[in-house]
Design an enzyme around this catalytic site. Sequence first.
Site, short mmCIF file in Angstrom:
data_model
loop_
_atom_site.label_atom_id
_atom_site.label_comp_id
_atom_site.label_asym_id
_atom_site.label_seq_id
_atom_site.Cartn_x
_atom_site.Cartn_y
_atom_site.Cartn_z
N GLU A 1 0.80 -1.22 0.00
CA GLU A 1 0.00 0.00 0.00
C GLU A 1 0.84 1.27 0.00
O GLU A 1 0.52 2.24 -0.69
CB GLU A 1 -0.95 0.00 1.21
N HIS B 1 -11.14 -5.82 8.79
CA HIS B 1 -11.81 -5.52 7.53
C HIS B 1 -13.08 -4.70 7.74
O HIS B 1 -13.94 -4.66 6.85
CB HIS B 1 -12.19 -6.82 6.80
#
Length: 669
Positions: free
Chosen positions: A408, A475
């Site tokens: 990322e 998540h």
Amino acid sequence: MNTHSPQPSEMIAYQKQHFSNDRLLELYKAMLKPRLIEEKMLVLLRQGRISKWFSGIGQEAIAAGVTLAMKYDEYILPMHRNLGVFTNRNIPLHRLFSQWQGKASGFTKGRDRSFHFGTQEYKIIGMISHLGPQLGVADGIALASKLKKEKQVTAVFTGEGGTSEGDFHEALNIASVWDLPVLFCIENNGYGLSTPTSEQYRCEYLAHRAKGYGMEAHIIDGNNILEVYKTVSELAESMRENPRPVLLEFQTFRMRGHEEASGTKYVPAELMEEWAKKDPIDNYQNFLFSEGVLSEELDKEYRKEIKEEIEEALKMVNSEAIIEFDERNELNDVFEGFEYQEFAPESETEELRLIDAISQGLRQSMQRHQDLVLMGQDIAEYGGVFKITEGFLEEFGKDRVRNTPICESGIVETAMGLSIKGMKSMVEMQFADFISSGFNPVVNYLAKSYYRWAQRADVVIRMPCGAGVGAGPFHSQTNEAWFTKTPGLKVVYPAFPYDAKGLLNTAFNDPNPVLFFEHKALYRSIRQEVPKNYYTLPFGKAAKLREGSDITIVTFGAGVHWALKTLENHPDINADLLDLRTLQPLDTEAIFESVRKTGKVIILQEDSVFGGLASDIAALIADECFESLDAPVKRVGSLETPVPFSAALEEGYLPKARFEKELLSLLHY
């Protein structure tokens, strides 16, 4: 096992080869100028006329050789010991000196110091103190050059200490996988501040790390200007025709402290003595004397010219006024100015789920912006884990729809590099939670670039977020508050398909960095008639979904639907319901207007209460509407725990039931 710093050889072996006398002298002056500037700066430092200095004495051959080997329109990303990059790109000295003294003729309006700046005029992109991000930014610049078929090379510098950062490994991996023409230049000068290389890494040479990435690598005598220039020139020429990354380890030594205050007492005296014998300028000067290329008279002439240029530039800077604080200027430069252009929705509509509206907006923005590149894990052939980009690869091609490695940080940095080259990009976080692995470049690079040196960060980061789907602690977060408190970022959080499409289109038109939150539980559960055409909606405008006079409900994201359900269950409640839609900029006027009318307000967010956006909204209301309040401002959010997995625990964690209770309580206050 590496147990030693780079070791000096007995003497520098210069190979004159095909170099003309003019080129030999050019290389000498290229090193001499930064050395003489540094010597002057050290005097000024002792006099208290500059506040800090990071010396590159002993390393001049690297910056000079690399810069002269590059074409003038190719980007270089230097560090704080690479003064020779700036001087050999012919930046006027008074502008450099002004930058170091925080004056207006510098490059950052006094907002940053030393070499923490970039300049499109001279194709130099300076570092930030976190070191590593510039490596990924170089990837983005090189990617843009490759997509535009410009046959250009990008050079980026780091020290041996910086190679321990994750950004180094991510940047090398991305460059290798995508065959990006980046010269990764490691200046191995023996010490990361006071930590020797034996405590930094265990491979014999840092260049050996390239093998793991399938990259070419070279070890170069960083004090030999001819070796540096010749090797980099040949590699750059080859890379322009055959794009690929190359790792270069320049063996050199830092002859002064990390910065002047740190000193060099931690360095063994004999090591300093040995490296002093290998001074890149003294040795090269003697070589030129021996070859009859340089005379003492010519050398004196060069030095006189450079010193006169330095003194003249210092006079200019010393006569320049000190920057005065202007609050309006400071606030106005956090974001690049953006004139919202309205594209009106047409009457022809179709029923879309939230996920379909986002996909449609993304597709239409790709059609509108030919320079927009999408990047993310599994977004190409697979279409992304939520299938939002399904079919995009076939329509827009592999260059513009790019699967990324799982990194990322490096990909956010690559997006920044694309923006530096005038392109737009979208980064899809597979889940908003994963932004933590790329947090630094978002809050320290994207957010600050325009304020620091007027460089836009034209990047949209899509953030699938939220609980209610049994996805557990990693998540399910709604982490918008990480970013709403960071000046320089815009934050969007739609609750309906119509809003999502229009706001996403605006996000791609806006040249500033935008974090676009998409609640996963709403993806396939919320439907709405959505115009088929391309349209936009303005940032900073809340939507009033219900009109009432008893109480104001302020919320966003999934909270909007929880509030609507509660009001349906209590039709007697006469409430103003505001869907914020964008969190930065925030429609404070809509909030204040409603609160002044109703006298009571409850703020609902999915995030846990402490430190969340609701707290700031409550404080704003207290500041602006205190005399209109008939009750305390109420905040409602999730429990102060991570998001749990099981359905029963998750239901208890979320604030849906607590919201109804608190709403009724506040009405009866």
